[in-house]
Motif scaffolding. Structure first.
Motif, PDB file in Angstrom:
ATOM      1  N   ALA A 167     -15.052  -5.449   9.523  1.00 43.18           N
ATOM      2  CA  ALA A 167     -15.480  -5.920  10.846  1.00 43.18           C
ATOM      3  C   ALA A 167     -16.536  -5.031  11.481  1.00 43.18           C
ATOM      4  O   ALA A 167     -17.297  -5.491  12.323  1.00 43.18           O
ATOM      5  N   GLY A 168     -16.540  -3.756  11.125  1.00 42.46           N
ATOM      6  CA  GLY A 168     -17.485  -2.814  11.706  1.00 42.46           C
ATOM      7  C   GLY A 168     -16.854  -1.982  12.808  1.00 42.46           C
ATOM      8  O   GLY A 168     -15.772  -2.297  13.312  1.00 42.46           O
ATOM      9  N   LEU A 209       0.044   6.590   5.297  1.00 37.76           N
ATOM     10  CA  LEU A 209      -1.140   6.518   4.443  1.00 37.76           C
ATOM     11  C   LEU A 209      -1.591   5.067   4.281  1.00 37.76           C
ATOM     12  O   LEU A 209      -2.794   4.771   4.307  1.00 37.76           O
ATOM     13  N   ALA A 210      -0.637   4.153   4.154  1.00 40.05           N
ATOM     14  CA  ALA A 210      -0.958   2.730   4.035  1.00 40.05           C
ATOM     15  C   ALA A 210      -1.592   2.202   5.319  1.00 40.05           C
ATOM     16  O   ALA A 210      -2.550   1.429   5.278  1.00 40.05           O
ATOM     17  N   GLU A 211      -1.062   2.637   6.450  1.00 41.35           N
ATOM     18  CA  GLU A 211      -1.610   2.231   7.748  1.00 41.35           C
ATOM     19  C   GLU A 211      -3.066   2.682   7.882  1.00 41.35           C
ATOM     20  O   GLU A 211      -3.931   1.925   8.331  1.00 41.35           O
ATOM     21  N   TYR A 214       0.830  -1.209   0.000  1.00 43.94           N
ATOM     22  CA  TYR A 214       0.000   0.000   0.000  1.00 43.94           C
ATOM     23  C   TYR A 214       0.868   1.263   0.000  1.00 43.94           C
ATOM     24  O   TYR A 214       0.552   2.252  -0.652  1.00 43.94           O
ATOM     25  N   ALA A 215       1.962   1.227   0.741  1.00 41.99           N
ATOM     26  CA  ALA A 215       2.854   2.390   0.795  1.00 41.99           C
ATOM     27  C   ALA A 215       3.526   2.611  -0.557  1.00 41.99           C
ATOM     28  O   ALA A 215       3.695   3.755  -0.992  1.00 41.99           O
ATOM     29  N   GLU A 274      -9.845  -0.462   5.988  1.00 46.45           N
ATOM     30  CA  GLU A 274     -10.391  -1.674   5.371  1.00 46.45           C
ATOM     31  C   GLU A 274     -10.830  -2.682   6.433  1.00 46.45           C
ATOM     32  O   GLU A 274     -11.881  -3.312   6.294  1.00 46.45           O
ATOM     33  N   VAL A 275     -10.046  -2.831   7.493  1.00 46.73           N
ATOM     34  CA  VAL A 275     -10.407  -3.757   8.576  1.00 46.73           C
ATOM     35  C   VAL A 275     -11.698  -3.301   9.238  1.00 46.73           C
ATOM     36  O   VAL A 275     -12.602  -4.113   9.481  1.00 46.73           O
TER      37      VAL A 275
END
Length: 115
Positions: A78-79, A65-67, A36-37, A73-74
């Motif tokens: 998961a909510g 930014l990737a973090e 992602y980075a 996304e998680v």
């Protein structure tokens, strides 16, 4: 006794950077960047005139930014709330703390690389 003269050094560019005109001017991303980075680097680096001394800081910005992206996304999957296995009650998803910290770091790095 006179005071020494101090000069102010700005880390911000004085004008909007332009994309490099040759491949020779291109600074490659470090190999250790996450996927992602690396995507963030490829998307953003052409808008900055990076030098060899900027690599680590710009890499940290891209990793942040990737973090943020990965934690978002998680949370999306998961909510915002998860079920606590011990109590069976809904609790805030702890990954929100990761995203909130990434958000603060993005603000810092974005200010450093503001065009």
């Amino acid at each position: 006794m006179s005071s020494p003269e101090l000069s102010v050094v700005s880390l911000r560019p004085t004008s909007a950077p332009t994309a490099p005109t040759t491949d020779e001017a291109r600074i490659e991303p470090p190999e250790w960047l996450s996927e992602y980075a690396k995507e963030a680097w490829e998307r953003l680096a052409p808008f900055y005139q990076l030098s060899a001394t900027d690599v680590d800081e710009f890499a940290a910005y891209c990793e942040t930014l990737a973090e943020f992206r990965e934690s978002s996304e998680v949370i999306s999957e998961a909510g915002l709330l998860i079920i606590d296995p011990a109590s069976g009650m809904p609790v805030p998803n702890p990954i929100q703390m990761v995203r909130n910290n990434a958000d603060r770091k993005i603000a810092f790095w974005a200010n450093r690389f503001r065009r």
